[in-house]
Design an enzyme around this catalytic site. Structure first.
Site, PDB file in Angstrom:
ATOM      1  CB  CYS A  90      -0.934  -0.008   1.206  1.00 36.59           C
ATOM      2  SG  CYS A  90      -1.931  -1.514   1.303  1.00 36.59           S
ATOM      3  CG  HIS A  99      -2.051   4.091   5.517  1.00 42.84           C
ATOM      4  ND1 HIS A  99      -1.966   3.939   4.150  1.00 42.84           N
ATOM      5  CD2 HIS A  99      -2.165   2.832   6.017  1.00 42.84           C
ATOM      6  CE1 HIS A  99      -2.014   2.658   3.843  1.00 42.84           C
ATOM      7  NE2 HIS A  99      -2.147   1.967   4.957  1.00 42.84           N
ATOM      8  CD  GLU A 142      -1.954   7.534   9.475  1.00 46.93           C
ATOM      9  OE1 GLU A 142      -1.555   8.343   8.618  1.00 46.93           O
ATOM     10  OE2 GLU A 142      -2.854   6.687   9.256  1.00 46.93           O
ATOM     11  CE  LYS A 171      -5.757   4.121   2.253  1.00 49.92           C
ATOM     12  NZ  LYS A 171      -4.833   5.230   2.538  1.00 49.92           N
ATOM     13  CG  HIS A 175      -6.487   0.616   1.349  1.00 44.13           C
ATOM     14  ND1 HIS A 175      -5.577   1.279   0.565  1.00 44.13           N
ATOM     15  CD2 HIS A 175      -5.762  -0.032   2.309  1.00 44.13           C
ATOM     16  CE1 HIS A 175      -4.365   1.063   1.027  1.00 44.13           C
ATOM     17  NE2 HIS A 175      -4.457   0.278   2.087  1.00 44.13           N
ATOM     18  CG  PHE A 215      -0.295  -5.909   4.353  1.00 46.75           C
ATOM     19  CD1 PHE A 215      -0.793  -5.122   5.374  1.00 46.75           C
ATOM     20  CD2 PHE A 215      -1.163  -6.816   3.752  1.00 46.75           C
ATOM     21  CE1 PHE A 215      -2.106  -5.233   5.800  1.00 46.75           C
ATOM     22  CE2 PHE A 215      -2.485  -6.936   4.166  1.00 46.75           C
ATOM     23  CZ  PHE A 215      -2.955  -6.141   5.183  1.00 46.75           C
TER      24      PHE A 215
END
Length: 408
Positions: free
Chosen positions: A158, A298, A309, A330, A335, A394
């Site tokens: 991502c 994010h 975050e 998002k 996403h 990831f």
């Protein structure tokens, strides 16, 4: 310098339509239409709607190109036209392309696997390999644009397109290119992808209310929503942009990256890796943290990720964290995996240009651990001089980009 933007998203097939959807607080989530999802636990996503590939390619190309590549071509075309480059590419050897993708043409991969298993190897398409490899977006865009400079693909889950933009920034800084067409593209709403992400419990399961499923920083969030699309920008050196009289939309000032070295999917405790990426980004751009007015988080709507975050931003910005807005688009786009950073960097530029910050929708029950201002449910009118765009993937891949208002 950012001189062009192109977007294909679940909210619209152009930058203008996407931006309008974001400011409206409109969700792009709905039941999956591309295939029959009835045998899956998760049956919704943020699909691109009404996309017409024949606006950008002929029928033969459309049949051969995976959807992620079609989105990349369309977004790159818009970005190039926006920058005034379409049809008159500058010095070819000084113009490069880096387009990231986390998964590439997985739809094509699944289709060809079925053909192999049911019809035999002789029926597999000779275009199978170039149709699904992630780097083909960079390759095809360079062919169409006549760009002979640096050309490759970043694949870091991502964070892929944030890394693509950051590495393009570095190439221009080093003098290896004058112009870079860069960002990301993804089309991963497929049966296999949904099954895989669903079985690892990463996805929201709100099948009855898909438009309310992506809810970053809300206490009742239960996972992210898959999205498709592309976000591409044109970057140029200041000298090159000025010499050709380009409109400069914003300035890319800083790029920071790090690794969690912790877990294959979960963020490091307290967002330690994200914290280092943001600190590095601010230092790279010589940016005072107090000058940052907006962070495009994010913010995926996962329990661990949003909390980590938030803590990282508090650690980096201290008391100023209470003054800035950390929102997650998002909540509306879902996403976009490897394309998320490209789209969200573009949104950060638009926020600086327009003085409007998109909302984070679906804020119903505040999470006490995610207590920063996310522009809940309603856009905010505010001048922003510096914005950060965060992308974490990831594998522990972290990237942060800083974009600023350009003062001539």
């Amino acid at each position: 310098m950012v001189t062009g933007i192109g977007v294909v998203s679940p909210l619209g097939n152009t930058t203008a339509d996407t931006w309008a959807g974001l400011l409206e607080g409109r969700s792009g989530a709905a039941g999956i239409k591309r295939f029959d999802p009835s045998n899956l636990d998760v049956r919704f996503g943020c699909e691109v709607k009404g996309f017409e590939p024949l606006k950008f390619m002929d029928k033969k190309e459309a049949r051969r190109y995976d959807q992620f590549l079609q989105y990349a071509i369309a977004a790159a075309h818009e970005a190039s036209c926006d920058a005034g480059l379409e049809g008159r590419t500058p010095d070819a050897e000084r113009t490069g392309v880096i387009i990231g993708s986390g998964i590439g043409g997985i739809g094509t991969f699944e289709e060809q696997c079925k053909i192999y298993l049911t019809q035999g190897p002789g029926r597999v398409s000779p275009f199978f390999i170039p149709m699904f490899i992630p780097d083909i977006a960079s390759g095809i865009v360079s062919i169409r644009q006549g760009a002979k400079g640096p050309n490759y693909c970043t694949v870091s889950a991502c964070a892929s397109s944030a890394h693509a933009i950051g590495e393009s920034f570095r190439l221009i800084q080093r003098g290896d290119a004058d112009v870079m067409i860069t960002g990301g593209a993804e089309s991963a709403i497929t049966p296999l992808s949904i099954a895989g992400f669903g079985n690892m419990k990463a996805l929201s399961t709100r099948n009855d209310e898909p438009e309310k499923a992506s809810r970053p920083f809300d206490k009742d969030r239960d996972g992210f929503v898959m999205g498709d699309g592309a976000g591409i920008v044109v970057l140029e050196s200041l000298e090159h942009a000025m010499n050709r009289g380009a409109r400069i939309r914003a300035e890319l000032k800083g790029y920071g990256l790090s690794a969690d070295a912790f877990h294959i999917t979960q963020p490091a405790p307290g967002g330690e890796g994200a914290k280092r990426a943001m600190i590095s980004c601010l230092a790279d751009g010589g940016i005072d943290p107090k000058d940052v007015g907006y962070i495009n988080a994010h913010g995926t709507s996962t329990p661990h990720g949003d909390q980590a975050e938030t803590q990282a931003v508090k650690d980096v910005f201290g008391e100023h964290a209470k003054n800035l807005i950390m929102g997650s688009t998002k909540s509306m786009t879902g996403h976009l995996l490897g394309a998320a950073g490209g789209l969200e960097f573009a949104v950060s530029v638009l926020t600086i240009e327009h003085g409007e910050i998109p909302p984070t929708i679906n804020q119903e029950v505040p999470d006490p651990e995610c207590d920063l201002n996310c522009a809940p449910n309603k856009k905010v009118m505010r001048r922003v001089d510096v914005a950060l765009s965060n992308s974490f993937g990831f594998g522990g891949h972290n990237a942060s980009l800083a974009v600023a208002r350009y003062e001539s």
